[in-house]
Design a protein around this motif. Sequence first.
Motif, mmCIF file in Angstrom:
data_model
loop_
_atom_site.group_PDB
_atom_site.id
_atom_site.type_symbol
_atom_site.label_atom_id
_atom_site.label_comp_id
_atom_site.label_asym_id
_atom_site.label_seq_id
_atom_site.Cartn_x
_atom_site.Cartn_y
_atom_site.Cartn_z
ATOM 1 N N GLY A 119 10.586 -7.148 -5.831
ATOM 2 C CA GLY A 119 10.207 -5.863 -5.833
ATOM 3 C C GLY A 119 8.631 -5.766 -6.223
ATOM 4 N N LEU A 120 8.013 -6.897 -6.254
ATOM 5 C CA LEU A 120 6.478 -7.009 -6.708
ATOM 6 C C LEU A 120 5.788 -6.598 -5.502
ATOM 7 C CD1 LEU A 120 5.941 -10.130 -9.096
ATOM 8 C CD2 LEU A 120 6.422 -7.754 -9.764
ATOM 9 N N PRO A 121 4.669 -5.834 -5.760
ATOM 10 C CA PRO A 121 3.823 -5.533 -4.537
ATOM 11 C C PRO A 121 2.988 -6.705 -4.185
ATOM 12 C CG PRO A 121 2.916 -4.694 -6.605
ATOM 13 C CD PRO A 121 4.350 -5.040 -6.856
ATOM 14 N N PRO A 122 2.592 -6.762 -3.044
ATOM 15 C CA PRO A 122 1.880 -8.125 -2.474
ATOM 16 C C PRO A 122 0.762 -8.691 -3.437
ATOM 17 C CG PRO A 122 2.202 -6.460 -0.666
ATOM 18 C CD PRO A 122 2.380 -5.738 -2.120
ATOM 19 N N VAL A 123 -0.157 -8.065 -3.691
ATOM 20 C CA VAL A 123 -1.335 -8.503 -4.735
ATOM 21 C C VAL A 123 -0.868 -8.997 -5.912
ATOM 22 C CG1 VAL A 123 -3.430 -7.950 -5.765
ATOM 23 C CG2 VAL A 123 -3.243 -7.354 -3.364
ATOM 24 N N THR A 124 0.105 -8.106 -6.582
ATOM 25 C CA THR A 124 0.611 -8.724 -8.017
ATOM 26 C C THR A 124 1.589 -9.907 -7.828
ATOM 27 O OG1 THR A 124 0.735 -6.421 -8.607
ATOM 28 C CG2 THR A 124 1.968 -8.247 -9.727
ATOM 29 N N ALA A 125 2.226 -9.941 -6.432
ATOM 30 C CA ALA A 125 2.932 -11.157 -6.139
ATOM 31 C C ALA A 125 2.321 -12.257 -5.944
ATOM 32 C CB ALA A 125 3.955 -10.991 -4.882
ATOM 33 N N ASN A 126 0.972 -12.119 -5.187
ATOM 34 C CA ASN A 126 0.138 -13.324 -5.116
ATOM 35 C C ASN A 126 -0.585 -14.021 -6.216
ATOM 36 O OD1 ASN A 126 -1.366 -14.950 -3.377
ATOM 37 N ND2 ASN A 126 -3.078 -13.790 -3.546
ATOM 38 N N VAL A 127 -1.042 -13.085 -7.081
ATOM 39 C CA VAL A 127 -1.751 -13.557 -8.229
ATOM 40 C C VAL A 127 -0.736 -14.056 -9.337
ATOM 41 C CG1 VAL A 127 -3.613 -11.918 -8.134
ATOM 42 C CG2 VAL A 127 -1.725 -11.022 -9.501
ATOM 43 N N LEU A 144 -10.413 -11.914 -3.236
ATOM 44 C CA LEU A 144 -8.979 -11.397 -3.503
ATOM 45 C C LEU A 144 -9.135 -10.064 -4.391
ATOM 46 C CD1 LEU A 144 -5.963 -11.188 -2.969
ATOM 47 C CD2 LEU A 144 -5.643 -12.770 -5.122
ATOM 48 N N LEU A 145 -9.693 -10.269 -5.437
ATOM 49 C CA LEU A 145 -9.897 -9.402 -6.627
ATOM 50 C C LEU A 145 -10.791 -7.961 -5.822
ATOM 51 C CD1 LEU A 145 -10.499 -11.295 -9.745
ATOM 52 C CD2 LEU A 145 -8.343 -10.011 -9.097
ATOM 53 N N THR A 146 -11.752 -8.119 -4.643
ATOM 54 C CA THR A 146 -12.613 -7.210 -4.340
ATOM 55 C C THR A 146 -11.790 -6.571 -3.004
ATOM 56 O OG1 THR A 146 -13.728 -8.940 -3.186
ATOM 57 C CG2 THR A 146 -14.328 -8.067 -5.465
ATOM 58 N N THR A 147 -10.481 -7.309 -2.689
ATOM 59 C CA THR A 147 -9.992 -6.823 -1.401
ATOM 60 C C THR A 147 -8.992 -5.867 -1.604
ATOM 61 O OG1 THR A 147 -10.025 -8.910 -0.409
ATOM 62 C CG2 THR A 147 -8.626 -7.493 0.631
ATOM 63 N N PRO A 148 -9.081 -4.590 -0.956
ATOM 64 C CA PRO A 148 -8.205 -3.406 -1.306
ATOM 65 C C PRO A 148 -6.662 -3.973 -0.900
ATOM 66 C CG PRO A 148 -9.979 -2.648 0.165
ATOM 67 C CD PRO A 148 -10.036 -4.177 -0.197
ATOM 68 N N ASP A 149 -5.927 -3.410 -1.724
ATOM 69 C CA ASP A 149 -4.342 -3.795 -1.430
ATOM 70 C C ASP A 149 -3.766 -3.631 -0.031
ATOM 71 O OD1 ASP A 149 -4.472 -4.039 -4.255
ATOM 72 O OD2 ASP A 149 -2.795 -2.872 -4.723
ATOM 73 N N GLY A 150 -4.106 -2.643 0.539
ATOM 74 C CA GLY A 150 -3.668 -2.371 1.866
ATOM 75 C C GLY A 150 -4.304 -3.528 2.743
ATOM 76 N N VAL A 151 -5.356 -4.109 2.541
ATOM 77 C CA VAL A 151 -5.839 -4.757 3.788
ATOM 78 C C VAL A 151 -5.206 -6.253 3.289
ATOM 79 C CG1 VAL A 151 -8.019 -6.182 4.031
ATOM 80 C CG2 VAL A 151 -8.272 -3.498 3.538
ATOM 81 N N PHE A 152 -5.189 -6.705 2.086
ATOM 82 C CA PHE A 152 -4.495 -7.908 1.896
ATOM 83 C C PHE A 152 -3.166 -7.750 2.461
ATOM 84 C CE2 PHE A 152 -1.697 -10.449 -0.758
ATOM 85 C CZ PHE A 152 -2.311 -12.013 -0.813
ATOM 86 N N GLU A 153 -2.338 -6.689 2.218
ATOM 87 C CA GLU A 153 -1.182 -6.903 2.895
ATOM 88 C C GLU A 153 -0.967 -7.021 4.241
ATOM 89 O OE1 GLU A 153 2.995 -4.090 2.743
ATOM 90 O OE2 GLU A 153 1.180 -3.249 1.859
ATOM 91 N N LYS A 154 -2.063 -6.630 4.930
ATOM 92 C CA LYS A 154 -2.090 -6.701 6.464
ATOM 93 C C LYS A 154 -2.553 -8.168 6.827
ATOM 94 C CE LYS A 154 -2.344 -1.882 7.743
ATOM 95 N NZ LYS A 154 -1.985 -1.443 6.400
ATOM 96 N N VAL A 155 -3.375 -8.658 5.940
ATOM 97 C CA VAL A 155 -3.827 -10.187 6.339
ATOM 98 C C VAL A 155 -2.991 -11.148 5.980
ATOM 99 C CG1 VAL A 155 -5.798 -11.656 5.394
ATOM 100 C CG2 VAL A 155 -6.266 -9.285 5.879
ATOM 101 N N VAL A 156 -2.230 -11.039 4.954
ATOM 102 C CA VAL A 156 -0.903 -12.200 4.632
ATOM 103 C C VAL A 156 -0.382 -12.497 5.660
ATOM 104 C CG1 VAL A 156 1.142 -12.496 3.394
ATOM 105 C CG2 VAL A 156 -0.991 -11.769 2.343
ATOM 106 N N PHE A 208 5.752 -7.235 10.707
ATOM 107 C CA PHE A 208 6.566 -5.816 11.036
ATOM 108 C C PHE A 208 6.690 -4.884 9.776
ATOM 109 C CE2 PHE A 208 9.122 -8.864 14.080
ATOM 110 C CZ PHE A 208 8.483 -8.005 15.102
ATOM 111 N N GLN A 209 6.738 -5.543 8.590
ATOM 112 C CA GLN A 209 6.717 -4.631 7.209
ATOM 113 C C GLN A 209 5.315 -4.045 7.025
ATOM 114 O OE1 GLN A 209 8.167 -7.275 4.288
ATOM 115 N NE2 GLN A 209 10.066 -7.198 4.719
ATOM 116 N N ALA A 210 4.022 -4.673 7.274
ATOM 117 C CA ALA A 210 2.905 -4.284 7.041
ATOM 118 C C ALA A 210 2.452 -3.302 8.213
ATOM 119 C CB ALA A 210 1.946 -5.381 7.084
ATOM 120 N N PHE A 211 2.776 -3.542 9.273
ATOM 121 C CA PHE A 211 2.482 -2.749 10.555
ATOM 122 C C PHE A 211 3.420 -1.881 11.163
ATOM 123 C CE2 PHE A 211 -0.471 -6.453 10.475
ATOM 124 C CZ PHE A 211 -1.746 -6.132 10.494
#
Length: 257
Positions: A38-46, A92-104, A253-256
């Motif tokens: 259940g962690l959001p993408p950026v929190t999961a990554n860090v 990573l810390l300067t990348t918006p969460d939505g952008v990171f989720e689409k890049v992953v 599929f989840q991101a887009f």
Amino acid sequence: MSVWQWLFLLVAGVGGGLTGSIAGMASLVSYPALLATGLPPVTANVTNSVALITNALGAASASRVELTGQKSRVLLLVPAAAVGGVIGAVLLLTTPDGVFEKVVPFLIGAAALAILVQRPPRELAVEGAVAQAHRPRRHTWGLAAATCAVGVYGGYFGAAAGVLMLALLLLATGETVPRGNALRNVVVGSANGIAALGYAVFADIAWWSALPLAIGLFVGGRLGPRVVRRVNGTVLRRVIAVVGLGLALQLGFQAFG
């Protein structure tokens, strides 16, 4: 966090540690495991980056024999990887969460393809040994610059950073696969470690999730070098790559979607 989630992350950590040793892609297991809780993408990554420190420690502590005689390389490449890790963490810390989720999904897909098309490490080691014998001098600063570049990627996300680093080290040093793999674990671990320190200060870490994952990654890291010494990992790397492509499609599929 429930007991079942704690145990799930512990097992995922062991699997991630083994996957990291075999294919240099521990995050293929550990990152989606954190997402599944259940962690959001950026929190999961860090959180994953913090937990991966123990994987590097476990692998390095089990590879002391292979690291013998490589002190000069460690002293050169670890700082280079650490600088790259800092740059990757800042990105990573300067990348918006939505952008990171689409890049992953693209990062995981590219990492899986890199594993799928990579020539067997033993072939790279032979080619590196031949090239090393004919080089007029060592290209140490070029190797340090390339290591820094891989460190940037490792600090930002890191899936298959180990694949890139192992190929680079085998071709540049001419070492055997076990010795190159041991050096890879230390160098990539330094990039991830310095990034994780930054995340611990400036990012939101899910510490209760990081703990069982870190324990599992340490165990998997300790077992991994023994697997690398004894098993031909070509088939296993291909299976891991196919799973990675499937994961990339799912996250895409989840991101887009």
